[in-house]
Motif scaffolding. Structure first.
Motif, short mmCIF file in Angstrom:
data_model
loop_
_atom_site.label_atom_id
_atom_site.label_comp_id
_atom_site.label_asym_id
_atom_site.label_seq_id
_atom_site.Cartn_x
_atom_site.Cartn_y
_atom_site.Cartn_z
N LEU A 120 -5.62 -1.10 6.11
CA LEU A 120 -5.36 -0.67 4.74
C LEU A 120 -5.41 -1.84 3.76
CD1 LEU A 120 -2.31 1.66 5.43
CD2 LEU A 120 -4.63 2.37 4.88
N ASP A 135 -7.59 -4.37 4.09
CA ASP A 135 -8.93 -4.93 4.06
C ASP A 135 -9.40 -4.97 2.60
OD1 ASP A 135 -11.75 -5.27 4.21
OD2 ASP A 135 -11.67 -4.60 6.29
N ARG A 183 -12.15 -4.79 1.45
CA ARG A 183 -13.25 -3.86 1.17
C ARG A 183 -12.73 -2.47 0.83
NH1 ARG A 183 -16.25 -5.13 6.61
NH2 ARG A 183 -14.06 -5.27 7.11
N ARG A 184 -11.44 -2.25 1.11
CA ARG A 184 -10.87 -0.97 0.77
C ARG A 184 -10.44 -1.00 -0.69
NH1 ARG A 184 -7.54 3.22 3.17
NH2 ARG A 184 -5.98 3.83 1.66
N ARG A 186 0.86 -1.17 0.00
CA ARG A 186 0.00 0.00 0.00
C ARG A 186 0.90 1.23 0.00
NH1 ARG A 186 -2.86 -3.28 -1.24
NH2 ARG A 186 -4.80 -4.02 -0.35
N ILE A 192 -10.10 6.49 -7.23
CA ILE A 192 -10.48 5.18 -6.67
C ILE A 192 -10.86 4.22 -7.78
CG2 ILE A 192 -12.24 3.99 -5.27
CD1 ILE A 192 -12.31 6.35 -3.45
N HIS A 225 -14.34 6.23 6.10
CA HIS A 225 -13.03 5.65 6.44
C HIS A 225 -11.88 6.48 5.90
CE1 HIS A 225 -13.55 1.83 8.54
NE2 HIS A 225 -14.77 1.87 8.04
N LEU A 226 -12.02 6.88 4.63
CA LEU A 226 -10.94 7.66 4.03
C LEU A 226 -10.87 9.04 4.67
CD1 LEU A 226 -11.52 6.43 0.39
CD2 LEU A 226 -9.60 5.85 1.89
N GLU A 236 -19.33 4.27 3.44
CA GLU A 236 -18.27 3.69 4.25
C GLU A 236 -16.89 4.17 3.78
OE1 GLU A 236 -16.91 -0.68 5.72
OE2 GLU A 236 -18.93 -0.50 4.92
N TRP A 237 -16.69 4.16 2.47
CA TRP A 237 -15.40 4.65 1.94
C TRP A 237 -15.17 6.11 2.33
CZ3 TRP A 237 -15.54 2.53 -3.82
CH2 TRP A 237 -15.35 1.14 -3.79
N GLU A 297 -8.89 8.77 7.71
CA GLU A 297 -7.45 8.65 7.45
C GLU A 297 -6.82 9.99 7.10
OE1 GLU A 297 -7.75 4.31 5.39
OE2 GLU A 297 -6.31 5.70 4.55
#
Lengths: 566, 86
Positions: free
Chosen positions: A448, A450, A452-453, A427, A470, A500-501, A496-497, A504
């Motif tokens: 990072l 996962d 799902r990411r 990553r 993305i 989560h992002l 969710e993205w 971060e």
């Protein structure tokens, strides 16, 4: 007590000709002897030419003369801890000559008999020494030191410990070699500076220590390896009155060894904590309290970085913080050591040091920061790399693609690590994910990876706005069964993205309050290249998101966040 | 045969979870192990199981034979087409 003379001035200022510098086989070696040997060695380096010399001596007096001779000839001394054929071969490529007892075919520097010298003070800035780490993870690393680092540390040792050696005479005995930094400082440079005569040979056997102590007062420079093996059958009680002080360094002194010292030697050793890189950091003497904390040496500063001790010190080459891999807890008067950070992992029966792998990645010039984390994946564990790229790595990523960069890093690591432990997941980030204390937790790093990411790149990132690119590969778990006939990315995945992002990239409050104005205008199908724009408005606690692509806007909305209530 | 190669590439990527790689990134003639894709002996075990499940082919206990079959995607496709049960 003799006059204290810093190494820079030892020969130019000098001591009385009959001043005892060392003892060899019951003979006194005087300052006049020392000066003559140093002059002969100095002439030898000057005649030979070249700048870098590897020294390997058994006799500490001869070593000290050859060392001072080299420094006064303006040379840099390489100090290998052993001189096995492979080390010799490696050194041959690094140095211009060898001096001392080095076996077989190696041509040696020839001592110049009868040479005389005019001595001028040495410069503390001189690149004087290269020592080697023990290399607990692979190759021993070379640590260059300039003279000032050594002499500043010797001055500290003299300030701290001179008094413990009491009135002259007090000889310095040692079980450890001068070919390591600890022995070099404690049994050579400190005695030369403080005017304590040292024994020219090492005393690896306890019987020899007892015999030497019977001749008069002395201090003992020892290591835990020796102190934990003191036989109680020897007459320590008869000679320990002459033992003014015992020093222990090079590794932790176990409580068993501590008890043996207290019992047999009648005193607790002065323990010194440090490393080849840092020099001395702290010391303690556990006379009563076994858990006594370490006292930082004068001039040395310590702090914690993720539980691990960092050091800033006049014994380091510059004013920067040096990160150790020792976990510690800071205390008002110093610190407590909690064990090594070096993260060792068993991966498919192979032992691998994650810390060593991180260091190796940094050496590649492709990455600026790197963390290696274990990931469990089906039946096996694999390693994942989270890295912040440097300029070269960035170019490679942009021009040749991620798989190419992955391969380049694996190839770089393959010189030090077995193929089966090489990382399989990579990553590349703009910055390491950090929590509110500014730390990258392992959990955040593992997240990072996962599945799902989605694969992504950060295109722009400021304190309140970020733009990301993305990808939505068909393999994303969100597409599975949603729907069986035609795969589309669910709206919850987009939310969710975004959240989560957002976490971060910005420092967001912990609590999810509600959503506003959420709209999903167009479907997102597999293999769409999306752009996500995130805007964080702290005053309103609002994280705004918008997913777009060539086809236009797909989804947008606001997520409202707040502090925990109650 | 090309269809089978394509299938096997997908199987390799899925079984070994080779992220960042698409079937078209894999050269069917390139070595799978060490250089090339950089797979190792544990991958070979996983791949062997996956092939068995997908095509009913059983790998011989002769490791020299296996090394030949696992040389590349093409070699695997040859092996599967010669031995598959369905």
């Amino acid at each position: 007590m003799a006059e204290r003379i810093a190494i820079e001035h030892l020969l130019s200022r000098g001591r009385p000709a009959d001043f005892p510098v060392a003892f060899r086989e019951g003979q006194v070696l005087t300052f006049a002897d020392f000066e003559a040997r140093a002059a002969g060695w100095r002439a030898a380096y000057e005649r030979h030419g070249g700048h870098r010399f590897a020294l390997s001596f058994e006799d500490t007096f001869e070593f000290a003369a050859a060392l001072l001779g080299a420094w006064h000839a303006g040379r840099c001394v390489y100090l290998p801890s052993e001189i096995q054929p492979t080390t010799r071969e490696k050194l041959r490529g690094e140095v211009d000559g060898f001096a001392g007892q080095i076996p077989s075919s190696t041509p040696l520097l020839k001592f110049q008999e009868g040479a005389r010298a005019e001595w001028t003070p040495l410069s503390p800035e001189a690149q004087a020494l290269v020592v080697y780490t023990s290399g607990s993870s692979g190759e021993p690393a070379a640590i260059p030191k300039h003279l000032g680092q050594l002499t500043r540390e010797v001055a500290t040792l003299a300030d701290l410990f001179d008094d413990r050696l009491g009135p002259s005479p007090c000889r310095v005995l040692a079980t450890v070699s001068h070919q390591h930094i600890y022995g070099l400082l404690f049994r050579v440079l400190w005695p030369l500076t403080s005017g304590r005569p040292f024994l020219a040979r090492s005393l690896p056997y306890p019987e020899d220590i007892v015999a030497e102590l019977s001749h008069g007062p002395a201090a003992l420079i020892a290591s835990p390896a020796h102190l934990k093996r003191l036989p109680d059958t020897l007459d320590w009680a008869g000679v320990r009155g002459n033992l003014r002080s015992v020093f222990s360094s090079g590794g932790p002194l176990s409580t068993d060894a501590l008890h043996a010292c207290r019992g047999l030697l009648g005193q607790a050793p002065v323990e010194v904590y440090g490393s080849s890189e840092t020099g001395g950091i702290a010391w303690r003497q556990r006379t009563q309290d076994e858990a006594l904390s370490w006292r930082t040496m004068p001039g040395v500063e310590v702090r914690l970085t993720e539980d691990a001790l960092a050091v800033r010190s006049p014994h380091l080459p510059d004013g920067n913080w040096f990160q150790t891999e020792d976990r510690a807890r800071l205390l008002p008067e110093g610190f407590e050591l909690l064990g090594r950070m070096d993260r060792l992992l068993k991966l498919e029966e192979k032992r691998v040091s994650l810390s060593a792998m991180e260091r190796a990645l940094l050496e590649s010039d492709l990455v600026r920061e790197a963390r290696v984390v274990p990931l469990s994946e089906g039946n096996r564990s694999v390693l994942g790399v989270v890295a912040v790229l440097g300029p070269t790595g960035r170019h490679l990523h942009a021009d040749s693609g991620k798989p190419f960069l992955n391969r380049a890093l694996r190839k770089h690591l393959s010189s030090q690590f077995e193929p089966s432990v090489l990382p399989r997941r990579f990553r590349y980030l703009e910055a390491m994910p950090v929590n509110s204390q500014g730390k990258s937790t392992e959990a955040a790093l593992v997240a990072l990876f996962d599945s799902r990411r989605p694969p992504l790149r950060v295109l722009e990132h400021t304190a309140d706005r970020a733009v990301l690119s993305i990808e939505t590969p068909a393999s994303l778990p969100y597409f599975k069964g949603h729907f069986p006939e035609k795969a589309i990315l669910p709206g919850v995945a987009q939310i969710e993205w975004a959240l989560h992002l957002g976490r971060e990239l910005f420092t967001l409050p912990p609590e999810f309050l509600r959503m506003e104005a959420v709209k999903f205008q167009q479907l997102i199908v597999p293999e769409t290249l999306l752009t996500l724009e995130l805007t964080w408005t702290q005053a309103k606690g609002s994280l705004q998101f918008k997913f777009t692509s060539e086809a236009g806007t797909h989804g947008s909305g606001r997520i409202l966040l707040g502090e925990v209530r109650g | 045969m090309q269809a089978l190669e394509q299938e096997i590439k997908k199987l390799v990527i899925e079984t070994l979870n080779l992220e960042d790689l698409k079937p078209e990134d894999i050269d069917p003639a390139a070595p799978l192990f060490v250089e090339g894709l950089g797979l190792d002996s544990i991958d070979a075990l996983e791949l062997g199981l996956a092939l068995q499940k997908a095509y009913g082919v059983a790998l011989a206990s002769d490791s020299k034979e296996n090394r030949r079959h696992f040389a590349s995607v093409r070699a695997l496709a040859d092996f599967v087409s010669a031995h598959r049960k369905s």
